[in-house]
Write a protein that holds these residues in place. Structure first.
Motif, mmCIF file in Angstrom:
data_model
loop_
_atom_site.group_PDB
_atom_site.id
_atom_site.type_symbol
_atom_site.label_atom_id
_atom_site.label_comp_id
_atom_site.label_asym_id
_atom_site.label_seq_id
_atom_site.Cartn_x
_atom_site.Cartn_y
_atom_site.Cartn_z
ATOM 1 N N ASP A 42 0.595 -1.237 0.159
ATOM 2 C CA ASP A 42 0.063 -0.103 -0.106
ATOM 3 C C ASP A 42 0.976 1.229 -0.042
ATOM 4 O OD1 ASP A 42 -1.744 2.170 0.529
ATOM 5 O OD2 ASP A 42 -3.012 0.875 1.812
ATOM 6 N N VAL A 43 1.168 1.652 -1.159
ATOM 7 C CA VAL A 43 2.006 2.864 -1.084
ATOM 8 C C VAL A 43 1.676 3.966 -0.774
ATOM 9 C CG1 VAL A 43 3.544 4.375 -3.082
ATOM 10 C CG2 VAL A 43 3.187 1.938 -3.334
ATOM 11 N N ALA A 44 0.289 4.485 -0.818
ATOM 12 C CA ALA A 44 -0.249 5.305 -0.238
ATOM 13 C C ALA A 44 0.167 5.438 1.324
ATOM 14 C CB ALA A 44 -1.479 5.588 -0.516
ATOM 15 N N GLN A 45 -0.315 4.324 1.833
ATOM 16 C CA GLN A 45 -0.163 4.481 3.512
ATOM 17 C C GLN A 45 1.405 4.419 3.713
ATOM 18 O OE1 GLN A 45 -3.009 4.101 5.756
ATOM 19 N NE2 GLN A 45 -1.052 4.653 6.850
ATOM 20 N N THR A 46 2.235 3.664 3.250
ATOM 21 C CA THR A 46 3.506 3.682 3.477
ATOM 22 C C THR A 46 4.147 5.008 3.303
ATOM 23 O OG1 THR A 46 3.847 1.419 2.488
ATOM 24 C CG2 THR A 46 5.880 2.858 2.720
ATOM 25 N N LEU A 47 3.678 5.875 2.448
ATOM 26 C CA LEU A 47 4.081 7.199 2.297
ATOM 27 C C LEU A 47 3.686 8.131 3.198
ATOM 28 C CD1 LEU A 47 4.388 7.795 -1.611
ATOM 29 C CD2 LEU A 47 6.029 7.153 -0.036
ATOM 30 N N ALA A 48 2.365 7.734 3.632
ATOM 31 C CA ALA A 48 1.878 8.410 4.750
ATOM 32 C C ALA A 48 2.500 8.283 6.173
ATOM 33 C CB ALA A 48 0.370 8.251 4.870
ATOM 34 N N ASP A 49 2.720 7.037 6.302
ATOM 35 C CA ASP A 49 3.412 6.502 7.606
ATOM 36 C C ASP A 49 4.813 7.013 7.746
ATOM 37 O OD1 ASP A 49 1.302 5.215 8.197
ATOM 38 O OD2 ASP A 49 1.939 3.243 7.817
ATOM 39 N N LYS A 50 5.692 6.886 6.706
ATOM 40 C CA LYS A 50 7.120 7.125 6.597
ATOM 41 C C LYS A 50 7.570 8.547 6.342
ATOM 42 C CE LYS A 50 8.101 2.847 7.213
ATOM 43 N NZ LYS A 50 8.620 2.363 8.482
ATOM 44 N N LEU A 51 6.683 9.438 5.481
ATOM 45 C CA LEU A 51 6.968 10.696 5.024
ATOM 46 C C LEU A 51 6.044 11.782 5.480
ATOM 47 C CD1 LEU A 51 8.350 10.086 1.575
ATOM 48 C CD2 LEU A 51 9.660 9.984 3.817
ATOM 49 N N GLY A 52 4.898 11.270 5.826
ATOM 50 C CA GLY A 52 3.785 12.422 6.102
ATOM 51 C C GLY A 52 2.993 12.731 4.879
ATOM 52 N N VAL A 53 3.243 12.285 3.839
ATOM 53 C CA VAL A 53 2.844 12.519 2.556
ATOM 54 C C VAL A 53 1.548 11.835 2.188
ATOM 55 C CG1 VAL A 53 3.298 12.567 0.046
ATOM 56 C CG2 VAL A 53 5.369 12.719 1.808
ATOM 57 N N ASP A 54 0.594 12.735 1.946
ATOM 58 C CA ASP A 54 -0.802 12.200 1.253
ATOM 59 C C ASP A 54 -0.893 12.296 -0.198
ATOM 60 O OD1 ASP A 54 -3.682 11.501 1.785
ATOM 61 O OD2 ASP A 54 -4.053 13.176 1.514
#
Length: 136
Positions: A42-54
């Motif tokens: 889940d790229v969207a979730q991973t980027l949200a978790d790791k980078l705070g990017v939505d």
């Protein structure tokens, strides 16, 4: 919604389905072609978790058909570095979703191993059928 397109190194098709609906459909159609999903990112979730990017919905499914994997690994043991076949389910900026899959002809063509071009054509045909059916 759209017709399947070969675009550089991917197979691509649009659908009016939400990403969640499109994922359910593509999983079912991959299974109908004999593919299993071995990995999920889940790229969207991973980027949200790791980078705070939505970012909009974006999932990568690692699809594999055991018979084809065995044939490829028998012909070239190192081919495992190119497996499984990635299938992407993502939100499309204009609405609905987009389904993408790696073009096996491009992927396996890297290896330049006799016999793999026929295998790649078989995999491409079945991935294309799965994506097309999932978008119908």
């Amino acid at each position: 919604m759209g017709a399947l397109v070969h675009d550089r190194y991917v197979l691509r098709v649009r659908t009016d389905d939400t990403p969640a609906e499109a994922e359910v459909r593509v999983r079912a159609e991959l299974a109908a072609q004999g593919f299993g999903v071995l990995t999920e990112i889940d790229v969207a979730q991973t980027l949200a978790d790791k980078l705070g990017v939505d970012i909009p919905a974006y999932r990568i499914l690692g699809a594999c058909k055991p018979q084809y994997a065995h044939e490829a690994l028998t012909a070239e043991p190192e081919i495992g570095a190119l497996l499984p076949c990635n299938v992407v389910v993502r939100s499309h900026p204009d609405g609905g979703s987009e389904l993408l899959a790696i073009d096996p002809n491009m992927m396996l063509g890297i290896a330049d191993v006799p016999g793999l071009s026929e295998l790649a054509a078989d995999v491409e045909r079945e991935l294309a059928a799965a994506l097309t059916a999932a978008a119908a």
